[in-house]
Scaffold this motif. Structure first.
Motif, mmCIF file in Angstrom:
data_model
loop_
_atom_site.group_PDB
_atom_site.id
_atom_site.type_symbol
_atom_site.label_atom_id
_atom_site.label_comp_id
_atom_site.label_asym_id
_atom_site.label_seq_id
_atom_site.Cartn_x
_atom_site.Cartn_y
_atom_site.Cartn_z
ATOM 1 N N ASP A 71 -7.190 -19.719 9.881
ATOM 2 C CA ASP A 71 -6.548 -19.007 8.777
ATOM 3 C C ASP A 71 -5.999 -17.658 9.228
ATOM 4 O OD1 ASP A 71 -7.005 -21.001 6.958
ATOM 5 O OD2 ASP A 71 -8.710 -20.024 5.987
ATOM 6 N N LEU A 72 -6.779 -16.947 10.038
ATOM 7 C CA LEU A 72 -6.324 -15.640 10.501
ATOM 8 C C LEU A 72 -5.088 -15.771 11.378
ATOM 9 C CD1 LEU A 72 -9.774 -13.983 11.277
ATOM 10 C CD2 LEU A 72 -8.142 -13.260 9.522
ATOM 11 N N TYR A 73 -5.072 -16.787 12.227
ATOM 12 C CA TYR A 73 -3.888 -16.972 13.061
ATOM 13 C C TYR A 73 -2.675 -17.327 12.202
ATOM 14 C CZ TYR A 73 -0.522 -18.623 16.394
ATOM 15 O OH TYR A 73 0.646 -18.786 17.104
ATOM 16 N N ALA A 74 -2.856 -18.208 11.233
ATOM 17 C CA ALA A 74 -1.746 -18.580 10.355
ATOM 18 C C ALA A 74 -1.218 -17.362 9.603
ATOM 19 C CB ALA A 74 -2.196 -19.658 9.372
ATOM 20 N N ALA A 75 -2.121 -16.499 9.137
ATOM 21 C CA ALA A 75 -1.690 -15.286 8.439
ATOM 22 C C ALA A 75 -0.959 -14.349 9.390
ATOM 23 C CB ALA A 75 -2.895 -14.585 7.818
ATOM 24 N N GLN A 76 -1.407 -14.300 10.650
ATOM 25 C CA GLN A 76 -0.760 -13.449 11.639
ATOM 26 C C GLN A 76 0.687 -13.867 11.887
ATOM 27 O OE1 GLN A 76 -2.376 -13.024 15.876
ATOM 28 N NE2 GLN A 76 -0.479 -14.205 16.173
ATOM 29 N N ALA B 268 -3.473 -20.351 17.959
ATOM 30 C CA ALA B 268 -4.751 -20.306 17.257
ATOM 31 C C ALA B 268 -5.907 -20.381 18.247
ATOM 32 C CB ALA B 268 -4.831 -21.449 16.243
ATOM 33 N N GLN B 269 -5.726 -21.118 19.320
ATOM 34 C CA GLN B 269 -6.779 -21.228 20.331
ATOM 35 C C GLN B 269 -7.021 -19.879 21.009
ATOM 36 O OE1 GLN B 269 -4.178 -23.379 20.031
ATOM 37 N NE2 GLN B 269 -5.388 -25.079 19.149
ATOM 38 N N ASP B 270 -5.938 -19.156 21.286
ATOM 39 C CA ASP B 270 -6.076 -17.822 21.886
ATOM 40 C C ASP B 270 -6.804 -16.880 20.933
ATOM 41 O OD1 ASP B 270 -4.766 -18.635 24.148
ATOM 42 O OD2 ASP B 270 -2.838 -17.747 23.597
ATOM 43 N N TYR B 271 -6.462 -16.973 19.670
ATOM 44 C CA TYR B 271 -7.109 -16.104 18.680
ATOM 45 C C TYR B 271 -8.603 -16.417 18.602
ATOM 46 C CZ TYR B 271 -6.948 -13.061 14.521
ATOM 47 O OH TYR B 271 -7.113 -12.030 13.637
ATOM 48 N N GLU B 272 -8.937 -17.680 18.517
ATOM 49 C CA GLU B 272 -10.344 -18.054 18.409
ATOM 50 C C GLU B 272 -11.108 -17.690 19.683
ATOM 51 O OE1 GLU B 272 -11.182 -21.942 16.859
ATOM 52 O OE2 GLU B 272 -9.457 -21.867 15.498
ATOM 53 N N ALA C 216 -8.940 -16.649 4.866
ATOM 54 C CA ALA C 216 -9.062 -15.381 5.575
ATOM 55 C C ALA C 216 -7.671 -14.803 5.815
ATOM 56 C CB ALA C 216 -9.787 -15.580 6.894
ATOM 57 N N VAL C 217 -7.472 -13.560 5.405
ATOM 58 C CA VAL C 217 -6.152 -12.925 5.498
ATOM 59 C C VAL C 217 -6.192 -11.602 6.265
ATOM 60 C CG1 VAL C 217 -5.212 -14.031 3.442
ATOM 61 C CG2 VAL C 217 -6.499 -11.889 3.203
ATOM 62 N N GLY C 218 -7.379 -11.213 6.758
ATOM 63 C CA GLY C 218 -7.475 -9.974 7.508
ATOM 64 C C GLY C 218 -8.841 -9.807 8.133
ATOM 65 N N LEU C 219 -8.942 -8.804 8.988
ATOM 66 C CA LEU C 219 -10.196 -8.470 9.678
ATOM 67 C C LEU C 219 -10.491 -6.988 9.508
ATOM 68 C CD1 LEU C 219 -10.177 -10.166 13.220
ATOM 69 C CD2 LEU C 219 -11.807 -10.592 11.382
ATOM 70 N N HIS D 232 -10.948 -1.378 13.636
ATOM 71 C CA HIS D 232 -10.467 -2.702 14.050
ATOM 72 C C HIS D 232 -9.834 -3.417 12.859
ATOM 73 C CE1 HIS D 232 -11.987 -2.765 18.150
ATOM 74 N NE2 HIS D 232 -13.136 -2.267 17.710
ATOM 75 N N LEU D 233 -8.977 -2.707 12.156
ATOM 76 C CA LEU D 233 -8.384 -3.272 10.949
ATOM 77 C C LEU D 233 -7.122 -4.047 11.295
ATOM 78 C CD1 LEU D 233 -8.662 -0.158 8.577
ATOM 79 C CD2 LEU D 233 -10.302 -2.024 8.862
ATOM 80 N N TYR D 234 -7.091 -5.295 10.884
ATOM 81 C CA TYR D 234 -5.839 -6.054 10.918
ATOM 82 C C TYR D 234 -5.637 -6.690 9.561
ATOM 83 C CZ TYR D 234 -1.991 -9.098 11.771
ATOM 84 O OH TYR D 234 -0.758 -9.686 11.664
ATOM 85 N N PHE D 235 -4.634 -6.193 8.836
ATOM 86 C CA PHE D 235 -4.288 -6.718 7.517
ATOM 87 C C PHE D 235 -2.982 -7.485 7.644
ATOM 88 C CE2 PHE D 235 -6.574 -3.213 4.822
ATOM 89 C CZ PHE D 235 -7.771 -3.592 5.385
ATOM 90 N N SER D 236 -3.045 -8.785 7.450
ATOM 91 C CA SER D 236 -1.841 -9.611 7.544
ATOM 92 C C SER D 236 -0.917 -9.313 6.371
ATOM 93 C CB SER D 236 -2.224 -11.088 7.542
ATOM 94 O OG SER D 236 -2.527 -11.517 6.218
ATOM 95 N N PRO D 237 0.331 -9.811 6.412
ATOM 96 C CA PRO D 237 1.226 -9.633 5.274
ATOM 97 C C PRO D 237 0.665 -10.201 3.969
ATOM 98 C CG PRO D 237 2.488 -10.251 7.205
ATOM 99 C CD PRO D 237 1.039 -10.386 7.588
#
Length: 245
Positions: free
Chosen positions: A47-52, A72-76, A101-104, A121-126
Motif C-alpha cells: 500500500d505504501l509503495y502504491a501511494a508513493q 514494491a520489493q525495494d520498498y519492503e 496505508a498512506v504514509g509513515l 521520518h515523515l513520508y506523507f503520500s498525496p
C-alpha cells in the motif's frame, strides 16, 4: 547526585518526583480520521509503495535520506532493514475510510533519561497530504509522548525544507535554532532547524488540537472552519503568523 544545599551557583528549577518515562510500545493508536499501526512490511509495504507512485516527481523524498523506491520489493526490503526496530519506531498511517496505508511516521532519538523524544521520518503520500488525517496522525504521536511522561518533544528538519518548518509552527513547535553543517544527506550539505514543544505547553496545545479535530470544525465538504495555526498560536500566546524565527 545533587549539589550541596549551601551552593550559590545558579541552578535549574527543581523537577520533583521526576522519573524517566517508559519507552513507547509497538501498539496501534486510533483516531477518527486515521489509525497508526506499527509498521509491518508484509502488511503495509504494498500500500505504501502504491501511494508513493502517486508522487510522480518524488517530491516527498527530497529531504529524506532514502527513497524514492523503484519497486514494491525495494520498498519492503528497505522496511525490513530499517523499519522494524524500536528507535526509530515506525508507524504506518492508515486512512480510516479505506484501511490502506498512506504514509509513515516515527518516534526517534528516544531518550527516557532526559525525558526527550522526537517525531520524524515523515513520508506523507498525496493520499494523505493536506488531509485531517495527516494532522491527526501527528497529534496521536504527540499526545502519546506526553501521556507517557516525556518532558520535551522535538521536531528537526532540513533548514531548506520550508514545508516542514511551516508544519512545525502550525503544530505549535517553537523554533530553537539552526545547527550548521549538521549532516551530509544524499551527497549534499544539510543544515538542521530544531523545534520543540515542552510538557508545560501541551495541555493548551492539546485543547487546540481537540477543537480543530472535532467534527464540528469541518463543513459538509470537509473544509476546516478554524485554522489550526490560529488555535495553536492562541494557545501559546503568540500573534497569528508569528514564526518566532
Amino acid at each position: 547526585m545533587s549539589l550541596p544545599p549551601q551552593s550559590t551557583a545558579p541552578l535549574g528549577q527543581p523537577v520533583p518526583g521526576w522519573r524517566p518515562p517508559a519507552l513507547p510500545a509497538k501498539t496501534s493508536l486510533e483516531g477518527h480520521f486515521c489509525t497508526l499501526e506499527p509498521a509491518e512490511p508484509s502488511r503495509h509495504g504494498a500500500d505504501l509503495y502504491a501511494a508513493q507512485t502517486l508522487d510522480a516527481q518524488g517530491e516527498g523524498w527530497n529531504y529524506l535520506p532514502y527513497g524514492p523506491f523503484a519497486s514494491a520489493q525495494d520498498y519492503e526490503a528497505w522496511m525490513m532493514a530499517n523499519g522494524l526496530g524500536s528507535d526509530p519506531l515506525f508507524f504506518a498511517i492508515l486512512d480510516a475510510h479505506t484501511g490502506r496505508a498512506v504514509g509513515l511516521a516515527s518516534y526517534l532519538r528516544i531518550t527516557p533519561a532526559a525525558g526527550s523524544i522526537e517525531i520524524g521520518h515523515l513520508y506523507f503520500s498525496p493520499l494523505l497530504q493536506r488531509k485531517p488525517a495527516a494532522t491527526e496522525a501527528l497529534f496521536l504521536l504527540m499526545d502519546q509522548a506526553f501521556a507517557l511522561g516525556y518532558r520535551r518533544l522535538e521536531w528537526k528538519c532540513n533548514a531548506l525544507n520550508a514545508a516542514s518548518r511551516s508544519a512545525a509552527q502550525r503544530l505549535g513547535f517553537q523554533f530553537e535554532g539552526l545547527f550548521r553543517q549538521a549532516a551530509v544527506v544524499k551527497g549534499r550539505n544539510r543544515d538542521t532547524a530544531w523545534f520543540s514543544i515542552i510538557d508545560g505547553e501541551w495541555p493548551q496545545l492539546r485543547s487546540a488540537f481537540k477543537r480543530w479535530l472535532a467534527p464540528a470544525n469541518f463543513d459538509e465538504k470537509g473544509r476546516q472552519r478554524e485554522r489550526l495555526s490560529a488555535l495553536t498560536a492562541a494557545a501559546l500566546g503568540r500573534a497569528p503568523g508569528d514564526q518566532s524565527e
